[in-house]
Design a protein around this motif. Structure first.
Motif, PDB file in Angstrom:
ATOM      1  N   GLU A 718       0.821  -1.200   0.000  1.00 23.89           N
ATOM      2  CA  GLU A 718       0.000   0.000   0.000  1.00 23.89           C
ATOM      3  C   GLU A 718       0.857   1.253   0.000  1.00 23.89           C
ATOM      4  O   GLU A 718       1.969   1.263   0.502  1.00 23.89           O
ATOM      5  N   ILE A 719       0.262   2.265  -0.568  1.00 20.45           N
ATOM      6  CA  ILE A 719       0.815   3.609  -0.417  1.00 20.45           C
ATOM      7  C   ILE A 719      -0.214   4.385   0.404  1.00 20.45           C
ATOM      8  O   ILE A 719      -1.388   4.463   0.029  1.00 20.45           O
ATOM      9  N   SER A 720       0.178   4.926   1.531  1.00 23.68           N
ATOM     10  CA  SER A 720      -0.802   5.572   2.401  1.00 23.68           C
ATOM     11  C   SER A 720      -0.301   6.922   2.886  1.00 23.68           C
ATOM     12  O   SER A 720       0.893   7.168   2.939  1.00 23.68           O
ATOM     13  N   THR A 721      -1.282   7.760   3.173  1.00 22.53           N
ATOM     14  CA  THR A 721      -0.981   9.026   3.826  1.00 22.53           C
ATOM     15  C   THR A 721      -2.055   9.267   4.881  1.00 22.53           C
ATOM     16  O   THR A 721      -3.120   8.657   4.839  1.00 22.53           O
ATOM     17  N   ASN A 722      -1.790  10.080   5.849  1.00 29.24           N
ATOM     18  CA  ASN A 722      -2.708  10.273   6.985  1.00 29.24           C
ATOM     19  C   ASN A 722      -3.098  11.743   7.090  1.00 29.24           C
ATOM     20  O   ASN A 722      -2.226  12.618   7.126  1.00 29.24           O
ATOM     21  N   VAL A 723      -4.392  11.957   7.112  1.00 30.66           N
ATOM     22  CA  VAL A 723      -4.895  13.307   7.360  1.00 30.66           C
ATOM     23  C   VAL A 723      -5.733  13.273   8.641  1.00 30.66           C
ATOM     24  O   VAL A 723      -6.206  12.212   9.073  1.00 30.66           O
ATOM     25  N   SER A 724      -5.914  14.411   9.270  1.00 27.34           N
ATOM     26  CA  SER A 724      -6.635  14.424  10.559  1.00 27.34           C
ATOM     27  C   SER A 724      -7.710  15.512  10.575  1.00 27.34           C
ATOM     28  O   SER A 724      -7.565  16.558   9.924  1.00 27.34           O
ATOM     29  N   VAL A 725      -8.743  15.234  11.330  1.00 35.72           N
ATOM     30  CA  VAL A 725      -9.790  16.225  11.546  1.00 35.72           C
ATOM     31  C   VAL A 725     -10.355  15.995  12.957  1.00 35.72           C
ATOM     32  O   VAL A 725     -10.456  14.861  13.416  1.00 35.72           O
ATOM     33  N   GLN A 726     -10.701  17.054  13.643  1.00 37.11           N
ATOM     34  CA  GLN A 726     -11.265  16.942  15.001  1.00 37.11           C
ATOM     35  C   GLN A 726     -12.675  17.538  14.988  1.00 37.11           C
ATOM     36  O   GLN A 726     -12.861  18.715  14.662  1.00 37.11           O
ATOM     37  N   LEU A 727     -13.630  16.702  15.337  1.00 40.00           N
ATOM     38  CA  LEU A 727     -15.041  17.120  15.323  1.00 40.00           C
ATOM     39  C   LEU A 727     -15.707  16.787  16.654  1.00 40.00           C
ATOM     40  O   LEU A 727     -15.295  15.824  17.321  1.00 40.00           O
ATOM     41  N   TYR A 728     -16.716  17.590  16.979  1.00 44.49           N
ATOM     42  CA  TYR A 728     -17.542  17.297  18.161  1.00 44.49           C
ATOM     43  C   TYR A 728     -18.713  16.425  17.735  1.00 44.49           C
ATOM     44  O   TYR A 728     -19.092  16.380  16.556  1.00 44.49           O
ATOM     45  N   ASN A 729     -19.287  15.770  18.733  1.00 39.69           N
ATOM     46  CA  ASN A 729     -20.410  14.893  18.454  1.00 39.69           C
ATOM     47  C   ASN A 729     -21.545  15.704  17.821  1.00 39.69           C
ATOM     48  O   ASN A 729     -21.933  16.762  18.308  1.00 39.69           O
ATOM     49  N   GLY A 730     -22.010  15.149  16.692  1.00 36.61           N
ATOM     50  CA  GLY A 730     -23.062  15.819  15.971  1.00 36.61           C
ATOM     51  C   GLY A 730     -22.572  16.779  14.908  1.00 36.61           C
ATOM     52  O   GLY A 730     -23.348  17.260  14.086  1.00 36.61           O
ATOM     53  N   GLU A 731     -21.280  17.073  14.918  1.00 36.47           N
ATOM     54  CA  GLU A 731     -20.718  18.003  13.928  1.00 36.47           C
ATOM     55  C   GLU A 731     -20.441  17.260  12.622  1.00 36.47           C
ATOM     56  O   GLU A 731     -20.097  16.075  12.629  1.00 36.47           O
ATOM     57  N   ALA A 732     -20.522  17.914  11.463  1.00 37.24           N
ATOM     58  CA  ALA A 732     -20.293  17.328  10.134  1.00 37.24           C
ATOM     59  C   ALA A 732     -19.288  18.197   9.358  1.00 37.24           C
ATOM     60  O   ALA A 732     -19.195  19.408   9.600  1.00 37.24           O
ATOM     61  N   GLN A 733     -18.574  17.560   8.423  1.00 37.09           N
ATOM     62  CA  GLN A 733     -17.601  18.292   7.582  1.00 37.09           C
ATOM     63  C   GLN A 733     -17.411  17.529   6.277  1.00 37.09           C
ATOM     64  O   GLN A 733     -17.465  16.289   6.247  1.00 37.09           O
ATOM     65  N   GLU A 734     -17.193  18.286   5.204  1.00 31.92           N
ATOM     66  CA  GLU A 734     -16.920  17.651   3.908  1.00 31.92           C
ATOM     67  C   GLU A 734     -15.409  17.439   3.726  1.00 31.92           C
ATOM     68  O   GLU A 734     -14.618  18.321   4.057  1.00 31.92           O
ATOM     69  N   LEU A 735     -15.082  16.256   3.196  1.00 34.37           N
ATOM     70  CA  LEU A 735     -13.694  15.956   2.805  1.00 34.37           C
ATOM     71  C   LEU A 735     -13.654  15.923   1.282  1.00 34.37           C
ATOM     72  O   LEU A 735     -14.292  15.061   0.649  1.00 34.37           O
ATOM     73  N   ILE A 736     -12.965  16.882   0.693  1.00 37.99           N
ATOM     74  CA  ILE A 736     -12.872  16.958  -0.769  1.00 37.99           C
ATOM     75  C   ILE A 736     -11.579  16.258  -1.212  1.00 37.99           C
ATOM     76  O   ILE A 736     -10.479  16.625  -0.772  1.00 37.99           O
ATOM     77  N   ILE A 737     -11.743  15.260  -2.034  1.00 35.71           N
ATOM     78  CA  ILE A 737     -10.566  14.497  -2.549  1.00 35.71           C
ATOM     79  C   ILE A 737     -10.455  14.760  -4.047  1.00 35.71           C
ATOM     80  O   ILE A 737     -11.425  14.559  -4.793  1.00 35.71           O
ATOM     81  N   LYS A 738      -9.264  15.218  -4.470  1.00 35.80           N
ATOM     82  CA  LYS A 738      -8.999  15.455  -5.887  1.00 35.80           C
ATOM     83  C   LYS A 738      -8.232  14.262  -6.457  1.00 35.80           C
ATOM     84  O   LYS A 738      -7.196  13.859  -5.915  1.00 35.80           O
ATOM     85  N   LEU A 739      -8.733  13.736  -7.549  1.00 36.70           N
ATOM     86  CA  LEU A 739      -8.092  12.612  -8.237  1.00 36.70           C
ATOM     87  C   LEU A 739      -7.515  13.142  -9.553  1.00 36.70           C
ATOM     88  O   LEU A 739      -8.259  13.528 -10.461  1.00 36.70           O
ATOM     89  N   GLU A 740      -6.165  13.183  -9.665  1.00 40.01           N
ATOM     90  CA  GLU A 740      -5.492  13.721 -10.862  1.00 40.01           C
ATOM     91  C   GLU A 740      -4.762  12.604 -11.598  1.00 40.01           C
ATOM     92  O   GLU A 740      -3.975  11.865 -11.001  1.00 40.01           O
ATOM     93  N   ASN A 741      -5.054  12.469 -12.887  1.00 36.67           N
ATOM     94  CA  ASN A 741      -4.358  11.486 -13.735  1.00 36.67           C
ATOM     95  C   ASN A 741      -3.036  12.099 -14.196  1.00 36.67           C
ATOM     96  O   ASN A 741      -3.010  12.973 -15.068  1.00 36.67           O
ATOM     97  N   ILE A 742      -1.963  11.668 -13.580  1.00 33.27           N
ATOM     98  CA  ILE A 742      -0.639  12.234 -13.922  1.00 33.27           C
ATOM     99  C   ILE A 742       0.148  11.319 -14.854  1.00 33.27           C
ATOM    100  O   ILE A 742       1.343  11.535 -15.117  1.00 33.27           O
ATOM    101  N   GLY A 743      -0.490  10.241 -15.344  1.00 30.74           N
ATOM    102  CA  GLY A 743       0.180   9.313 -16.244  1.00 30.74           C
ATOM    103  C   GLY A 743      -0.178   9.576 -17.685  1.00 30.74           C
ATOM    104  O   GLY A 743      -0.633  10.667 -18.055  1.00 30.74           O
ATOM    105  N   THR A 744       0.040   8.554 -18.520  1.00 26.32           N
ATOM    106  CA  THR A 744      -0.240   8.661 -19.948  1.00 26.32           C
ATOM    107  C   THR A 744      -1.412   7.779 -20.363  1.00 26.32           C
ATOM    108  O   THR A 744      -1.814   7.813 -21.522  1.00 26.32           O
ATOM    109  N   GLU A 745      -1.913   6.972 -19.429  1.00 28.23           N
ATOM    110  CA  GLU A 745      -3.024   6.083 -19.728  1.00 28.23           C
ATOM    111  C   GLU A 745      -4.297   6.622 -19.049  1.00 28.23           C
ATOM    112  O   GLU A 745      -4.242   7.165 -17.951  1.00 28.23           O
TER     113      GLU A 745
END
Length: 856
Positions: A718-745
């Motif tokens: 696997e290739i992994s990275t770790n991100v963190s977020v701290q929320l209170y109970n009942g709180e919500a947040q969006e995580l925006i993930i960008k997927l970029e094709n950096i290859g030739t296929e």
């Protein structure tokens, strides 16, 4: 004084009649030697009504001063003259015939008969029958040449036989003339011709002379008898010079009896330096179209088969093989008493060496040759010195003294370029130097020096290689200079001092500035091929290792992250045979893969053996199997650096099996292709790897900051990275993930899964949710494009049935953390959304905590 030695002389020459063949006027050299070759082929002729055989020795050049020694040894006397000329008109004929007579006068005192061969003259003059002249329309229309030569030789025999009979007949009352060599004539002026001593001298010399005539006339038995009688007479009056000649005659007759095949061997069949063609030596005693061999043991004075008593007599008179050498030694010691007999002494040594070579007595032969080296002749010309040293070299080669042979051939080579020569023969010098290589255990193939211990004297070999370089430069051939210097540096590196290494490399760089060294085979004019010299020691490679791709670029077999992993099992076969072959080891397939279009690496551990910094200007990989673009590297290795890692890279352009066979370099202006098979002691873990087709590459970035610590260690797959977020109970947040094709296929599939990492086993709730419809609308994702993927994070914890949960949360410091993301990573994705329940009791809508993971 006889001044020109004949180094091709051998014992059986004493039974030959000497015939000189020369051109008159302007005759093309090619045409002359064409006729000369046909004439010289008639070297043995049967005498009519007899079992005797005449042997002829032809020369196209013979010094008149040597002819004056004809009474001393009759085989040195020119008894026949054949002249070749061109005449196109009758007007030229009188002048041509006059030249023929002038030529005869040069050898007139000894000639038995002569012939003139005229080419090109037709008409009335050519039709007149003549004995001494033969007319031919052209060099192509002369079928009767050989027949004319046979008739000519028969006429020589008639004169020879008459002289033999005349000299052999004892005429009582007649005074026997005193035969002399040229330098003796002044010494006998005023001597008492009536003394017994003088008469014995005359008798002994004449008896020796008759022995020579009998030997030439094919009467071996009679010659032995006459030589024995001459030895006794001459020994009694201390006539040492002629005693030596009688002993040598006795040796020659005995050699002819013991070795009817001749002692000339291969050496005699070669054209000597200076243009003297010894074709008769090559044809001597070898049956041909005009030759008939006859056993000398069957000859008697009257040509009738010998009876038993004659055989007994021959056995008594003929020397044994051991006695022949002793008599040669005695004869040479007598010749050594006379400074004017140096040529006779030298030729006797050469004859004895040829006999000893037949007897396989090399050490004794070397003693005779050593004596020949120190015989002082007149001041020789450079051409004569070359001839002398070349023949000495060939004789040493014949007795198996290869290094001694090489020594004299090298002297001959140096003589070709002596300062006293107006136009030094550097080509001849170079050719002779090449011929010395085997004698010094030197080969010009560098592979011969990588198979084991060094053979020969390195100091002498280096000197010889330097001489080859110098001769190549004087010949104006810089490519040869580079090749020989490269060979010197590659094969003699262990024997060069630090200063010599610097000098050789400086010379090499100066030559390669004009003519770079290549891997092409150099073919010399005589057909010898000089193989290329790869610099496998500059630098020295100790190990070769193919490297796996970086973790982020490694290919993985595609499998569903949400399904069951299916393992394909193969049968296990045990074999006790372990392959130790280097070739098999290098062809061993490696368990990782390279990818088409991605940069691949090979690590070499190298060592610089030079006492100065080594610059390798162009170093890259040599491969087979697939199209491969090697990306060359430039190195600078410190002096005597020890093991130094060097990484060579390249890009495979096609798919299949690729094998790393070696590497190429450019050092000191010499381009080298170094194959691993030619590198002894190189360690490798296999050099064959599979190249798979190009794969997509995906880079992922998120809107959340990276985590300060890793929640879960990633596995090797696997290739992994770790991100963190701290929320209170009942709180919500969006995580925006960008997927970029950096290859030739293009990216065609996307697969998303989530799981909860729960160390406390106390957390419940629905944390993550997403909708892939908007994202999948952007697929297939083309190279350079970016797709957006939104994950909703909502915290909802149930505290009702858990004690001390708040304390635990306080201890953890965060409610939800850790979102490992794959970035960058090769991606084969498909749209799929699934969630795994935390345990069987949880409802299906409870989502697993964790990360977005992209797998192949």
């Amino acid at each position: 004084k006889m001044s020109v030695p004949d180094y091709m002389q051998c014992a059986e020459d004493h039974q030959t009649l000497l015939v000189v063949v020369q051109p008159i006027g302007i005759v093309p050299e090619e045409s002359f030697f064409r006729i000369y070759k046909r004439i010289s082929a008639v070297s043995q002729v049967n005498v009519r009504d007899s079992q005797r055989v005449l042997y002829i020795r032809y020369r196209h050049h013979y010094p008149p001063e040597n002819n004056e020694w004809g009474d001393f040894q009759t085989h040195r006397k020119v008894v026949g003259l054949i002249t070749i000329t061109e005449c196109s008109s009758a007007k030229e004929w009188p002048q041509t015939f006059e030249k023929f007579h002038l030529q005869k006068e040069m050898y007139g005192s000894t000639l038995y008969d002569s012939r003139l061969f005229v080419f090109g003259l037709q008409g009335e003059i050519a039709e007149q029958p003549r004995t001494d002249v033969a007319f031919y329309p052209s060099y192509d229309e002369c079928e009767t040449v050989e027949k004319r030569i046979e008739d000519f030789i028969e006429s020589l025999f008639i004169v020879l036989e008459s002289k033999r009979l005349d000299r052999a007949t004892d005429k009582s009352g007649d005074k026997i003339p005193l035969l002399c060599v040229p330098f003796e004539k002044k010494d006998f002026v005023g001597l008492d011709t009536d003394s017994r001593h003088y008469k014995k001298r005359c008798q002994g010399r004449m008896r020796k002379h008759v022995g020579d005539l009998c030997l030439q006339a094919g009467m071996l038995q009679d010659s032995l008898v006459h030589y024995h009688m001459a030895v006794e007479l001459l020994r009694s009056v201390n006539d040492f010079l002629w005693l030596g000649a009688a002993l040598e005659g006795l040796c020659s007759a005995s050699v002819i009896y013991h070795y009817p095949g001749g002692t000339g061997g291969k050496v005699g069949s070669r054209r000597a330096q200076g243009g003297s063609l010894s074709a008769e030596a090559g044809n001597r005693h070898r049956p041909g179209a005009q030759e008939v061999l006859i056993d000398p043991g069957a000859l008697t004075s009257n040509g009738i088969n010998a009876d038993t008593s004659a055989e007994i007599g021959r056995a008594k008179n003929c020397l044994s093989p051991e006695d022949i050498i002793e008599k040669y030694k005695e004869a040479i010691s007598y010749y050594g008493k006379y400074k004017n007999a140096g040529v006779i002494e030298l030729e006797a040594c050469v004859k004895a060496v040829r006999v000893l070579a037949m007897q396989k007595r090399s050490m004794e032969a070397s003693e005779f040759l050593q004596n020949a080296v120190y015989i002082n002749l007149r001041q020789l010309s450079e051409e004569e010195k070359i001839q002398r040293y070349s023949i000495l070299s060939e004789l040493y080669e014949r007795i198996g003294f290869h290094r001694k042979s090489a020594f004299f051939k090298r002297i001959a080579a140096m003589q070709c370029a002596a300062p006293s020569i107006p136009e030094p023969g550097w080509r001849a010098c170079y050719k002779l130097l090449l011929e010395t290589l085997p004698g010094y255990s030197l080969s010009l193939d560098p592979q011969d020096f990588s198979k084991g211990t060094h053979r020969g004297w390195a100091a002498v070999q280096m000197r010889l290689l330097h001489e080859l370089v110098y001769a190549s430069r004087r010949m104006g051939n810089p490519a040869l200079c580079v090749r020989h210097l490269s060979f010197l540096l590659q094969t003699m590196l262990d024997f060069l001092s630090d200063q010599e290494k610097k000098d050789v490399t400086q010379s090499l760089e100066s030559y390669t500035a004009k003519c770079p060294g290549t891997m092409e085979v150099i073919t010399l004019p005589d057909g010898l091929k000089l193989p290329p010299v790869p610099f496998t020691k500059l630098p020295i490679v100790k190990s070769v290792k193919l490297l796996n791709l970086p973790t982020s670029l490694r290919p993985h077999k595609m499998k569903s992250l949400l399904g069951q992993n299916v393992s394909t099992k193969s049968p296990f076969i045990y074999s006790p045979i372990i392959a130790h072959s280097r070739g098999e080891e290098r062809n061993k397939k490696i368990d990782f893969q390279w990818v088409q279009g991605d940069v691949c690496e090979v690590q070499l551990m190298v060592y610089n053996p030079m006492p100065f910094e080594l610059r390798v200007e162009n170093m890259g990989l040599l491969t087979t199997g697939v199209e491969f673009e090697s990306l060359p590297a430039a190195l600078s290795l410190p002096a005597e650096s020890g093991l130094y890692p060097v990484t060579l890279v390249g890009v495979p352009q096609t798919t299949g099996q690729i094998t790393v066979n070696g590497y190429h370099t450019s050092v000191f202006g010499v381009f080298s292709d170094c194959l691993l098979d030619n590198l002894p002691g190189v360690k490798t873990n296999g050099c064959t790897v599979e190249v798979i087709p190009a794969l997509p590459r995906l880079q992922i970035s998120t809107s959340l900051p990276r985590s300060a610590h890793t929640l879960q260690p990633s596995s090797g797959d696997e290739i992994s990275t770790n991100v963190s977020v701290q929320l209170y109970n009942g709180e919500a947040q969006e995580l925006i993930i960008k997927l970029e094709n950096i290859g030739t296929e293009p990216l065609e599939k996307l697969e998303v899964t989530a799981k909860t990492v729960n160390t406390k086993e106390k957390l419940y709730g629905d944390f993550l949710s997403w909708n892939l419809e908007d994202t999948l609308c952007q697929f297939p994702l083309k190279p350079g494009k970016i797709a957006t993927f939104i994950v909703n994070i909502k915290v909802k914890l149930d505290f009702s049935c858990q004690e001390n949960l708040l304390q635990d949360l306080s201890d953890d410091g965060i409610s939800v953390s850790g979102l490992p993301l794959s970035s960058p990573f090769r991606q084969v994705v498909k749209p799929r959304v699934e969630t795994k329940p935390l345990n069987p009791q949880e409802s299906s809508k409870v989502g697993d905590f964790s990360h977005v993971k992209v797998r192949e």
